[in-house]
Design an enzyme around this catalytic site. Structure first.
Site, short mmCIF file in Angstrom:
data_model
loop_
_atom_site.label_atom_id
_atom_site.label_comp_id
_atom_site.label_asym_id
_atom_site.label_seq_id
_atom_site.Cartn_x
_atom_site.Cartn_y
_atom_site.Cartn_z
N HIS A 82 0.87 -1.18 0.00
CA HIS A 82 0.00 0.00 0.00
C HIS A 82 0.90 1.22 0.00
O HIS A 82 1.72 1.38 0.92
CB HIS A 82 -0.89 0.01 1.25
CG HIS A 82 -1.75 -1.21 1.38
ND1 HIS A 82 -3.06 -1.25 1.01
CD2 HIS A 82 -1.46 -2.46 1.83
CE1 HIS A 82 -3.56 -2.45 1.23
NE2 HIS A 82 -2.61 -3.22 1.72
N GLU A 97 -7.00 -12.68 6.16
CA GLU A 97 -5.93 -12.12 6.99
C GLU A 97 -6.34 -12.32 8.44
O GLU A 97 -5.66 -13.00 9.20
CB GLU A 97 -5.75 -10.62 6.65
CG GLU A 97 -4.71 -9.90 7.51
CD GLU A 97 -4.60 -8.40 7.18
OE1 GLU A 97 -5.49 -7.86 6.50
OE2 GLU A 97 -3.60 -7.78 7.62
#
Ligand code: HPA
Ligand code: ZN
Length: 345
Positions: free
Chosen positions: A28, A209
């Site tokens: 990111h 996740e």
């Protein structure tokens, strides 16, 4: 050659990791904001950070789970204001990626984090594209930008963001889905992802996740993604691992992130060995390297030491990243040839 003990990295494997031509599929851009740059941008833009110093900011990076990290990550984005800030952020990441042997990257950005604060999307995307173009000229790093939707916001906001990004869609390779996983299912985004595909974009999404393996299967079903970001919980269910293999879905694992956000207690607890053994196309990535203590090379070194991975495993991980990327067929061939040379030593 095997390392002497779990946790110690064989020097030859360390050299091999340095040589690997790396492809990063899960980073990111906002997560590459190092405290030094955050302070520089805060000064430039007249914004107060809630930390007295770079050291104090870095010391505050103790997270108990995904949400505790996201709260800090979104707050720090306040220093990103002008087009040049997004360019500087992108350039700083590419300089570090180049030092780590990255040849191709498909970074995420979260436009909603910025447009919600009144930043024009043209400045966000324009600045990032400036940085990527300069990085390609300077380092030869090719790229494909991924526009990621925040799943904690309503689906209508994702639709509006996709519409707002239309002028740049020829410069964007895919859409993604990130932010808080638990309580924000993928199914409502099925229409948005179908529209993105009809516009010629590829699709990826975070899943598995924090939530369990069933969310990985549901995300593939609902969003028809080419890659699942993280997805490491899929190892808990052989049926889901088989689905990943049969559907040819790549997983973008992030070992440092998983330890820092307590998905696993340590590198030794990672499920990457299980995924490799099941034939899943797993890859190694850095996620939010400014927050999790290391860039892609560090993630390769940490997981290799933690799981006692060998050269053949590193070869597969690096090849999975090349093959699972959205690079052109010609670029993939170049990178696979470079990988073969790196493995041959
Ligand atoms: N998970 C979900 N959302 C994110 C992450 C992550 O690891 N990093 C930045 N946004
Ligand atoms: Zn992520």
């Amino acid at each position: 050659m095997r390392s002497d003990a779990i946790g110690a990295l064989d020097p030859e494997l360390s050299l091999l990791i340095d040589r690997l031509p790396k492809v990063e599929l899960h980073v990111h851009l906002e997560g590459t904001l190092e405290p030094e740059l955050a302070f520089r941008l805060a000064l430039r833009n007249g914004i107060a950070l809630p930390f007295a110093s770079v050291e104090e900011m870095r010391a505050a990076y103790e997270f108990s789970d995904l949400q505790s990290f996201l709260n800090v990550y979104y707050a720090a984005c306040a220093v990103l204001v002008a087009r040049e800030d997004f360019r500087d952020l992108t350039r700083a990441y590419l300089a570090r990626a180049h030092a780590d042997g990255v040849r191709h990257v498909e970074p995420f950005f979260d436009p909603q984090t910025h447009t919600e604060r009144g930043i024009p999307i043209a400045d966000v995307i324009g600045g990032i594209l400036d940085g990527l173009a300069e990085g390609e000229r300077e380092y030869g790093i090719t790229s494909g930008l991924i526009l990621s939707f925040l799943r904690h916001l309503p689906v209508e906001a994702a639709d509006a963001e996709l519409a707002a990004a239309e002028p740049w869609l020829d410069r964007i390779v895919a859409v993604g889905l990130d932010s808080s996983e638990i309580g924000f299912p993928p199914e409502p985004f099925a229409g948005t992802f179908a529209r993105a595909r009809s516009l010629g974009l590829r699709t990826v999404a975070h899943a598995g996740e924090e939530a369990d393996a069933s969310l990985v299967a549901r995300t593939i079903d609902a969003l028809e993604v080419s890659r699942i970001d993280h997805g490491v919980r899929a190892a808990d269910d052989p049926t889901v691992m088989r689905l990943l293999v049969e559907a040819g879905v790549t997983l973008t694992a992030c070992p440092n992130s998983n330890v820092r956000l307590r998905v696993f207690p340590s590198m030794e607890g990672s499920t990457i060995r299980t995924l490799l053994d099941a034939g899943v196309a797993v890859t190694i990535n850095s996620d939010d390297p400014a927050y999790f203590g290391g860039y892609i090379g560090d993630n390769y070194r940490g997981i290799t030491a933690g799981l006692d991975l060998q050269a053949a495993d590193l070869h597969r991980l690096a090849a999975n990243a090349i093959n699972g990327s959205f690079a052109t067929a010609a670029r993939k061939q170049e990178l696979l040839a470079e990988l073969a040379l790196a493995i041959a030593g």
